[in-house]
Write an enzyme that holds these catalytic residues in place. Structure first.
Site, short mmCIF file in Angstrom:
data_model
loop_
_atom_site.label_atom_id
_atom_site.label_comp_id
_atom_site.label_asym_id
_atom_site.label_seq_id
_atom_site.Cartn_x
_atom_site.Cartn_y
_atom_site.Cartn_z
N ASP A 13 2.66 19.48 17.67
CA ASP A 13 3.34 20.30 16.66
C ASP A 13 4.81 20.53 16.99
O ASP A 13 5.37 21.57 16.65
CB ASP A 13 2.64 21.67 16.49
N HIS A 41 1.48 15.69 10.64
CA HIS A 41 2.92 15.48 10.69
C HIS A 41 3.54 15.79 9.34
O HIS A 41 3.29 15.10 8.35
CB HIS A 41 3.23 14.05 11.14
P1 IMO Z 1 0.05 16.74 16.21
O1 IMO Z 1 0.12 15.26 16.16
C1 IMO Z 1 -1.47 20.32 18.09
C2 IMO Z 1 -5.33 20.07 20.16
C3 IMO Z 1 -6.43 20.94 19.57
C4 IMO Z 1 -7.24 21.24 20.81
C5 IMO Z 1 -7.15 19.93 21.60
C6 IMO Z 1 -8.35 19.01 21.41
O2 IMO Z 1 0.10 17.44 14.90
O3 IMO Z 1 1.03 17.30 17.19
P2 IMO Z 1 -9.09 17.44 19.39
O4 IMO Z 1 -9.41 17.77 17.96
O5 IMO Z 1 -7.97 16.48 19.55
O6 IMO Z 1 -10.32 17.05 20.16
O7 IMO Z 1 -8.62 18.85 20.02
O8 IMO Z 1 -5.98 19.28 21.14
N1 IMO Z 1 -4.67 19.16 19.20
C7 IMO Z 1 -3.46 19.37 18.66
N2 IMO Z 1 -2.63 20.42 18.74
N3 IMO Z 1 -1.09 19.25 17.37
C8 IMO Z 1 -1.88 18.17 17.31
O9 IMO Z 1 -1.47 17.02 16.75
C9 IMO Z 1 -3.15 18.21 17.92
N4 IMO Z 1 -4.19 17.36 18.02
C10 IMO Z 1 -5.10 17.94 18.82
O10 IMO Z 1 -5.91 22.09 18.98
O11 IMO Z 1 -6.60 22.23 21.57
MG MG Z 2 -0.56 19.48 14.68
#
Ligand code: IMO
Ligand code: MG
Length: 428
Positions: A13, A41
């Site tokens: 994020d 995104h």
């Molecule tokens: P972008 O690409 C923020 C976090 C989840 C959780 C951990 C595991 O938007 O930055 P998962 O569903 O992947 O097995 O969850 O990872 N998480 C993210 N946090 N942005 C993301 O993607 C995330 N993708 C997974 O919140 O803590």
């Molecule tokens: Mg995210």
């Protein structure tokens, strides 16, 4: 040959979509190499904000080829939804502009049901996005997964989906006391999805090699953040893929020497969703101030799940570690505008753990959970920075804040995002 890599430098994020969208203007190809629809995104297209989960951020740039690489796990149902949303926002999604790796693994309803069952049963405190990411990668690693290439034969694909659901139903009913999924209905739905997605399938590794041979510029778009990497992140509070630099080579099938430039995207403060240690975490009024109310699309609420994000001060120790680990040549700093109006800004420059000073990120999450931040305080600024288009336009204290980050983490800040609009950006 040239690949520019864009990585989230924190816990996801960071505003990667926004920076990739800007860089996609110079890219011929944008390729996703890891993760799945756990990513969110956000991209501003005209008056609307579109949230991309699986489709690379170059989809709104005419002439740009978008590749979903073999390292990705693909959710066919949600991909069709996403394609419909992109088309509603005015871009055409055709096999000319989107290719899906035949070797990417497919996320199936059973993976999602198991992820949700485990997350709600109390055994897990990971706080996943419940998109079935971990279970899809588990099947990949245990060599029982289904690859996207299987969608080329929708009937056979449906049979395999049916088998998968039947197998998962046993676990759902026995271990979690959850109702069984409807294998027949889901097999039929996934056969239809396969039929629609089959034209997008390709040997994307070859597609990328050809593009590189033709001197095209490839942008590798990371999902999640390097601190969520399965190997180098804060395990077990991580995702199930490699969000760090190695994931580019394995997740796309490209040689390391093709990588020319590595950009880390970092927010001017820190956020994290889900569980896990967060040394600089803030609570109370200041946390609410940084998070926002949720009224704006850029406020700190999960773009995939809507969960309020945990927020905190910038962690220069973690950032420095990740700059080194990934060989980040430069940083893009986002959301600087959110810090306007704060009297004092804090940056964690080190940790203390049981009275001992630590300068490098501990690998054990239990140790990390015991760490306390050592802060350096910097004076804030009151001016609105959103109209700044050159570094010199920024208030002096904002310039000093950025300069101090550069010094602490050992990489220059080459891009500063000063607001949510496409043009609210400083490129140095
Ligand atoms: P972008 O690409 C923020 C976090 C989840 C959780 C951990 C595991 O938007 O930055 P998962 O569903 O992947 O097995 O969850 O990872 N998480 C993210 N946090 N942005 C993301 O993607 C995330 N993708 C997974 O919140 O803590
Ligand atoms: Mg995210």
């Amino acid at each position: 040959m040239s690949i520019t890599v864009l990585l989230g430098a924190q816990w996801g994020d960071e505003g990667k979509g926004r920076i990739t969208d800007a860089l996609a203007a110079q890219a011929d190809v944008v390729a996703r190499f890891n993760g799945g629809d756990n990513a969110g995104h956000s991209i501003t297209v005209g008056a609307r904000v579109v949230r991309l989960h699986q489709v690379p951020s170059g989809i709104f740039r005419a002439g740009c080829l978008n590749v979903i690489g073999n390292g990705v796990v693909l959710n066919p149902r949600n991909l069709l939804k996403e394609i419909a949303e992109i088309e509603a926002a005015g871009a055409q999604v055709t096999p000319e502009c989107l290719r899906i790796s035949q070797s990417a693994h497919v996320i199936l309803p059973g993976h999602i049901a198991l992820d949700a069952a485990r997350e709600t049963s109390g055994d897990s405190k990971i706080g996943t996005t419940q998109r079935g990411i971990g279970y899809a990668y588990m099947d990949k690693a245990s060599r029982s997964g289904i690859r996207a290439g299987a969608m080329a034969d929708p009937q056979r694909f449906a049979d395999r989906v049916h088998q998968h659901i039947v197998a998962v139903n046993t676990i759902l009913e026995r271990d979690y006391n959850k109702p069984a999924l409807d294998a027949d209905a889901l097999a039929a739905e996934y056969a239809a999805a396969a039929h629609r997605l089959a034209p997008f399938l390709a040997n994307t590794t070859l597609v990328l090699h050809r593009a590189l041979e033709q001197g095209k510029h490839v942008l590798a778009e990371g999902a999640q953040g390097v601190l969520l990497d399965i190997d180098h992140g804060t395990y077990p509070f991580v995702t199930s893929s490699n969000a760090t630099i190695g994931g580019v080579c394995t997740g796309l099938g490209v040689p390391p020497r093709a990588i020319q430039r590595v950009i880390g995207v970092a927010k001017a403060f820190s956020t994290r969703v889900g569980g896990g240690p967060f040394v600089t975490e803030l609570h109370g009024d200041l946390a609410m101030r940084l998070r926002g109310t949720g009224a704006n699309p850029w406020d700190e609420y999960g773009s995939t799940t809507g969960r309020p994000r945990r927020v905190g001060w910038l962690d220069a120790l973690a950032l420095r570690y990740m700059v080194r680990l990934n060989g980040m040549d430069e940083l893009a700093l986002t959301k600087l505008d959110i810090l306007s109006g704060l009297d004092t800004l804090r940056i964690a420059v080190a940790y203390t753990c049981q009275g001992i000073r630590i300068d490098d990120l501990p690998q054990d999450s239990d140790v990390l959970a015991e760490c306390r931040p050592v802060y350096e305080d910097l004076p804030g600024w009151s001016e609105d920075v959103r109209s700044a288009r050159a570094f010199a336009d920024l208030p002096r204290n904002a310039q000093a804040y950025i300069a101090r980050i550069e010094e602490l983490v050992g990489a220059p800040v080459s891009i500063v995002s000063v607001g949510p609009e496409r043009d609210q950006m400083i490129v140095r």
